[in-house]
Design an enzyme around this catalytic site. Structure first.
Site, short mmCIF file in Angstrom:
data_model
loop_
_atom_site.label_atom_id
_atom_site.label_comp_id
_atom_site.label_asym_id
_atom_site.label_seq_id
_atom_site.Cartn_x
_atom_site.Cartn_y
_atom_site.Cartn_z
N ASP A 199 0.83 -1.21 0.00
CA ASP A 199 0.00 0.00 0.00
C ASP A 199 0.86 1.27 0.00
O ASP A 199 0.37 2.36 0.26
CB ASP A 199 -0.98 0.01 1.18
CG ASP A 199 -0.27 0.03 2.55
OD1 ASP A 199 0.98 0.08 2.58
OD2 ASP A 199 -0.97 -0.01 3.57
N GLU A 242 1.03 4.13 7.34
CA GLU A 242 0.00 3.67 6.41
C GLU A 242 -0.57 4.86 5.63
O GLU A 242 -0.35 6.02 6.01
CB GLU A 242 -1.12 2.99 7.21
CG GLU A 242 -0.67 1.76 7.99
CD GLU A 242 -0.35 0.55 7.12
OE1 GLU A 242 0.01 0.73 5.94
OE2 GLU A 242 -0.45 -0.57 7.64
#
Ligand code: F6R
Length: 269
Positions: free
Chosen positions: A136, A143
């Site tokens: 990702d 994140e």
């Protein structure tokens, strides 16, 4: 960013290790930022070989790891403390007191994070930060949508990261949901950054990091803002790069570049 394209995982690992070794040879008391995961294992193996066979000396080196799972004690085989000991530290001569890894079991995370940042500063700052990249686009455990100015703190892992990392645990439900991680801002303060990526499944994240907009949706894209980042990629991880031919041309033509494409008589570094 300097893009170095290699033929496979082994060559990526060897070139990465030579960049680390060069940092230590130039500055024997270098401060290294280290990563865990599947990506750097070959690089660590090569550093161990260089230590044994070529006398690469780590006796004055200091290391700071990027991250650790919250709730995992040091002696859990899934912890990053365990990973680092198994894959690297047990084979090198880094003094124990020079090794820093975020604690997954402190009873005061806020104070720990402040202390960790202070230790990095007091050690003179990180000379070379080693990174992998998540599918990702994360670096460390930053994140998507993490602040690009973030510092060491607790992050909730994305479901994709939990799925990706389930292979290191007995059962997927054993993967912790939280991690303590250096921030993007912490990472960007390193003097040099070395990011490695291998495998076709990393290609979309690699393209977003190198060619996409700088965005918190892919925290690795923040490395575009860093003046000294080297991306060492295997061929598979380059598959989604639009400017691949250009990077190959640069690599081939750069006079005196330590990363020139290897010919029989040209050392890799
Ligand atoms: C590990 C870390 C992570 C990994 C990334 C890629 O300390 O900070 O960002 O680098 O998740 O993991 P692998 O290498 O297992 O694909």
């Amino acid at each position: 960013m300097r893009i170095v394209i290699t033929e496979n995982y082994d060559e990526m690992s060897r070139i990465g290790a030579r960049i680390v070794a060069r940092t230590i040879n130039e500055k024997p008391n270098a401060v290294l930022g280290l990563a865990t995961g599947g990506t750097p294992i070959g690089l660590y193996r090569e550093l161990v070989r260089m230590h044994r066979e070529e006398g690469l000396d780590f006796s004055r080196v200091t290391t700071f790891n990027l991250d650790e799972y919250v709730g995992l004690p040091k002696d859990s085989p899934a912890s990053y403390h365990w990973f680092m000991r198994e894959n690297l530290f047990q084979y090198l001569n880094i003094p124990e007191q020079n090794i820093y890894i975020p604690s997954g079991t402190t009873d005061n995370y806020e104070a720990f994070c402040t202390w960790y940042e202070a230790r990095i500063r007091e050690s003179g700052g990180i000379d070379l930060q080693l990174l992998g990249i998540g599918t990702d686009g994360h670096i460390a455990f930053n994140e998507p949508t993490s602040s690009l100015g973030s510092r060491t703190r607790i992050k909730t892992l994305a479901k994709q990261t939990i799925l990706d990392n389930a292979r290191y645990f007995e059962r997927p439900e054993d993967v912790p949901i939280y991690a303590i991680t250096m921030g993007v801002g912490t990472i960007l303060e390193a003097r040099k950054i070395l990011i490695l990526a291998n495998g076709r499944y990393k290609a979309p994240a690699v393209a977003a990091m190198i060619e996409g907009p700088v965005t918190s949706m892919c925290t690795a894209s923040a490395l575009q803002m860093h003046p000294e980042t080297v991306c060492v990629l295997d061929r598979e991880a380059t598959k989604d790069l639009q400017m691949l031919e250009y990077y190959e041309w640069v690599q081939e033509k750069s006079p005196g570049s330590p990363y020139r494409k290897r010919r029989e008589d040209t050392p890799l570094l």
